[in-house]
Write an enzyme that holds these catalytic residues in place. Sequence first.
Site, mmCIF file in Angstrom:
data_model
loop_
_atom_site.group_PDB
_atom_site.id
_atom_site.type_symbol
_atom_site.label_atom_id
_atom_site.label_comp_id
_atom_site.label_asym_id
_atom_site.label_seq_id
_atom_site.Cartn_x
_atom_site.Cartn_y
_atom_site.Cartn_z
ATOM 1 N N HIS A 1 20.543 -15.401 1.711
ATOM 2 C CA HIS A 1 20.177 -16.443 2.671
ATOM 3 C C HIS A 1 20.936 -17.711 2.338
ATOM 4 O O HIS A 1 21.160 -17.998 1.157
ATOM 5 C CB HIS A 1 18.659 -16.715 2.621
ATOM 6 C CG HIS A 1 18.158 -17.420 3.825
ATOM 7 N ND1 HIS A 1 18.212 -18.790 3.959
ATOM 8 C CD2 HIS A 1 17.618 -16.946 4.973
ATOM 9 C CE1 HIS A 1 17.702 -19.127 5.132
ATOM 10 N NE2 HIS A 1 17.339 -18.029 5.769
ATOM 11 N N ASP B 1 14.238 -10.626 7.338
ATOM 12 C CA ASP B 1 14.565 -9.406 8.079
ATOM 13 C C ASP B 1 14.385 -8.132 7.257
ATOM 14 O O ASP B 1 14.530 -7.036 7.781
ATOM 15 C CB ASP B 1 16.017 -9.474 8.587
ATOM 16 C CG ASP B 1 16.165 -10.457 9.739
ATOM 17 O OD1 ASP B 1 15.207 -10.587 10.513
ATOM 18 O OD2 ASP B 1 17.228 -11.086 9.863
HETATM 19 C C1 SDX Z 1 18.173 -14.729 9.223
HETATM 20 O O1 SDX Z 1 19.376 -19.427 8.450
HETATM 21 C C2 SDX Z 1 18.203 -18.967 8.692
HETATM 22 O O2 SDX Z 1 17.230 -19.606 8.475
HETATM 23 C C3 SDX Z 1 18.176 -17.575 9.267
HETATM 24 C C4 SDX Z 1 16.795 -16.865 9.304
HETATM 25 C C5 SDX Z 1 15.871 -17.515 10.325
HETATM 26 O O3 SDX Z 1 14.657 -17.444 10.148
HETATM 27 O O4 SDX Z 1 16.375 -18.022 11.327
HETATM 28 O O5 SDX Z 1 16.191 -16.890 8.026
HETATM 29 C C6 SDX Z 1 16.948 -15.399 9.764
HETATM 30 O O6 SDX Z 1 19.213 -14.795 9.850
HETATM 31 C C7 SDX Z 1 18.101 -14.002 7.898
HETATM 32 C C8 SDX Z 1 19.446 -13.483 7.403
HETATM 33 C C9 SDX Z 1 19.725 -12.079 7.969
HETATM 34 N N1 SDX Z 1 21.031 -11.584 7.617
HETATM 35 C C10 SDX Z 1 21.255 -10.599 6.734
HETATM 36 O O7 SDX Z 1 20.330 -10.068 6.105
HETATM 37 C C11 SDX Z 1 22.676 -10.158 6.589
HETATM 38 C C12 SDX Z 1 23.047 -10.038 5.121
HETATM 39 N N2 SDX Z 1 23.071 -11.341 4.524
HETATM 40 C C13 SDX Z 1 24.286 -12.048 4.429
HETATM 41 O O8 SDX Z 1 25.357 -11.711 5.218
HETATM 42 C C14 SDX Z 1 24.206 -13.516 4.022
HETATM 43 O O9 SDX Z 1 23.398 -13.583 2.895
HETATM 44 C C15 SDX Z 1 23.763 -14.534 5.069
HETATM 45 C C16 SDX Z 1 24.537 -14.420 6.357
HETATM 46 C C17 SDX Z 1 22.293 -14.411 5.398
HETATM 47 C C18 SDX Z 1 24.031 -15.958 4.492
HETATM 48 O O10 SDX Z 1 25.382 -16.186 4.468
HETATM 49 P P1 SDX Z 1 26.090 -17.366 3.636
HETATM 50 O O11 SDX Z 1 25.159 -18.425 3.303
HETATM 51 O O12 SDX Z 1 27.309 -17.739 4.432
HETATM 52 O O13 SDX Z 1 26.513 -16.655 2.299
HETATM 53 P P2 SDX Z 1 27.839 -15.841 2.053
HETATM 54 O O14 SDX Z 1 27.955 -14.731 3.027
HETATM 55 O O15 SDX Z 1 29.007 -16.801 1.990
HETATM 56 O O16 SDX Z 1 27.532 -15.242 0.630
HETATM 57 C C19 SDX Z 1 27.685 -15.995 -0.581
HETATM 58 C C20 SDX Z 1 27.945 -15.003 -1.685
HETATM 59 C C21 SDX Z 1 29.129 -14.104 -1.349
HETATM 60 O O17 SDX Z 1 29.721 -13.721 -2.573
HETATM 61 P P3 SDX Z 1 31.107 -14.401 -3.038
HETATM 62 O O18 SDX Z 1 32.103 -14.160 -1.929
HETATM 63 O O19 SDX Z 1 30.808 -15.846 -3.237
HETATM 64 O O20 SDX Z 1 31.462 -13.656 -4.292
HETATM 65 O O21 SDX Z 1 26.828 -14.127 -1.834
HETATM 66 C C22 SDX Z 1 27.198 -12.784 -1.484
HETATM 67 C C23 SDX Z 1 28.510 -12.908 -0.706
HETATM 68 O O22 SDX Z 1 29.270 -11.776 -0.798
HETATM 69 N N3 SDX Z 1 26.157 -12.243 -0.624
HETATM 70 C C24 SDX Z 1 25.873 -10.943 -0.500
HETATM 71 C C25 SDX Z 1 24.844 -10.865 0.436
HETATM 72 N N4 SDX Z 1 24.525 -12.098 0.857
HETATM 73 C C26 SDX Z 1 25.343 -12.935 0.203
HETATM 74 N N5 SDX Z 1 26.396 -9.864 -1.086
HETATM 75 C C27 SDX Z 1 25.890 -8.665 -0.726
HETATM 76 N N6 SDX Z 1 24.898 -8.529 0.179
HETATM 77 C C28 SDX Z 1 24.352 -9.601 0.780
HETATM 78 N N7 SDX Z 1 23.394 -9.451 1.673
#
Ligand code: SDX
Length: 378
Positions: A261, A315
């Site tokens: 998140h 989620d």
């Molecule tokens: C919702 O914002 C809100 O409030 C949203 C929400 C709401 O109520 O409205 O809470 C609802 O959208 C929940 C999120 C649902 N999405 C997912 O579950 C999809 C999987 N999660 C990710 O793609 C990610 O964590 C996000 C999109 C939720 C957040 O993205 P960010 O803040 O842009 O973080 P990032 O993708 O840049 O990740 C930072 C690091 C990365 O590693 P590095 O490149 O720095 O080495 O963390 C890693 C990412 O690879 N990472 C993950 C991960 N989430 C972050 N690695 C593996 N699996 C994951 N799920």
Amino acid sequence: MTVCEYKPGLEGIPAAQSSISYVDGQKGILEYRGIRIEELATKSTFLETAYLLIWGELPTKEELADFKAEIRYHRRIKYRIRDMMKCFPETGHPMDALQASAAALGLFYSKRALDNPAYIREAVVRLLAKIPTMVAAFQMMRKGNDPVRPNDDMDYATNFLYMLNEREPDPLAAQIFDVCLTLHAEHTINASTFSAMVTASTLTDPYAVVASAVGTLAGPLHGGANEEVIEMLEEIGSVENVRPYLDNCLQNKSKIMGFGHRVYKVKDPRAIILQNLAEQLFEKFGHDKYYDIAVEMERAVEEKLGHRGIYPNVDYYSGLVYRKLGIPTDLFTPVFAIARVAGWLAHWKEQLGENRIFRPTQIYTGSHEAPYVEIEQR
Ligand code: SDX
């Protein structure tokens, strides 16, 4: 004006001032209008929470009764909207159907009076009332059936489950579904709310505001993740396969759905409540083997990624709850939208109070004074 550093995804950049909700991502705290989500989940109802979010205060008994009665009165949708929806392909995603239907409401309620409190109230009531009817209607119509008429004797959550399955739900199922709606109602400036706010800032109508937010919520990085979580659990298939599956994801650098998140660096407080709701449902209606897979996956992800602040988000467990309530997988995100309409409308109303069109800047990375090359010479 000071020039700020460019932040991809606007991470950490305040884009508004708001008194609607608050998140502490380090401590795992979520509040709506200052009230903790745990308290609202146990003591409030979705419609009371929606009122709180939109009008800023808990309603009195009379105010809540009036609000509920207005919503009940406006649950039906025009036959022209039903006819339009009948033409949607049954293979289309219900989020696309919802986005189109929400936008279509603007055709019927086109008078725009953004400075008139009666207009604001009417729009709030219509959207909260009709969105669930439209989600359920698409579900019935894609199976070749007529939509089920809303039942005036049923409360908001009971009526939705009734319209979806054409039978009255178990009271515990309806009550748990209502809690799910409360949990999903609002979450500061997430992507879909920001989309709603950008659209609202042009002073367009609230139906366009909600339609744009629905389109944004649909994506797999946002609300669409709940559907993908179930697909992931099905693909894993067994508790034994959890760790090989996770290792493979980490090797390929693929995202694990339902984890991570932008704000939370601990387990999302909504995920904690949803996990508890799932357990209550399993106790009454039977276990789901995918829950065991989910719990093992959470344990494995915590071991490997917990130190980086990657934990279950809202989620992750919601799909397991919805499955047990008999909601089809591709309706999980529309159900999220039904709840989030409250938050989108709260931000719409707040923004109208002190509106300025959103118009950020960019850092231009292209060329200048480039020659126009005639087509024959390209
Ligand atoms: C919702 O914002 C809100 O409030 C949203 C929400 C709401 O109520 O409205 O809470 C609802 O959208 C929940 C999120 C649902 N999405 C997912 O579950 C999809 C999987 N999660 C990710 O793609 C990610 O964590 C996000 C999109 C939720 C957040 O993205 P960010 O803040 O842009 O973080 P990032 O993708 O840049 O990740 C930072 C690091 C990365 O590693 P590095 O490149 O720095 O080495 O963390 C890693 C990412 O690879 N990472 C993950 C991960 N989430 C972050 N690695 C593996 N699996 C994951 N799920």
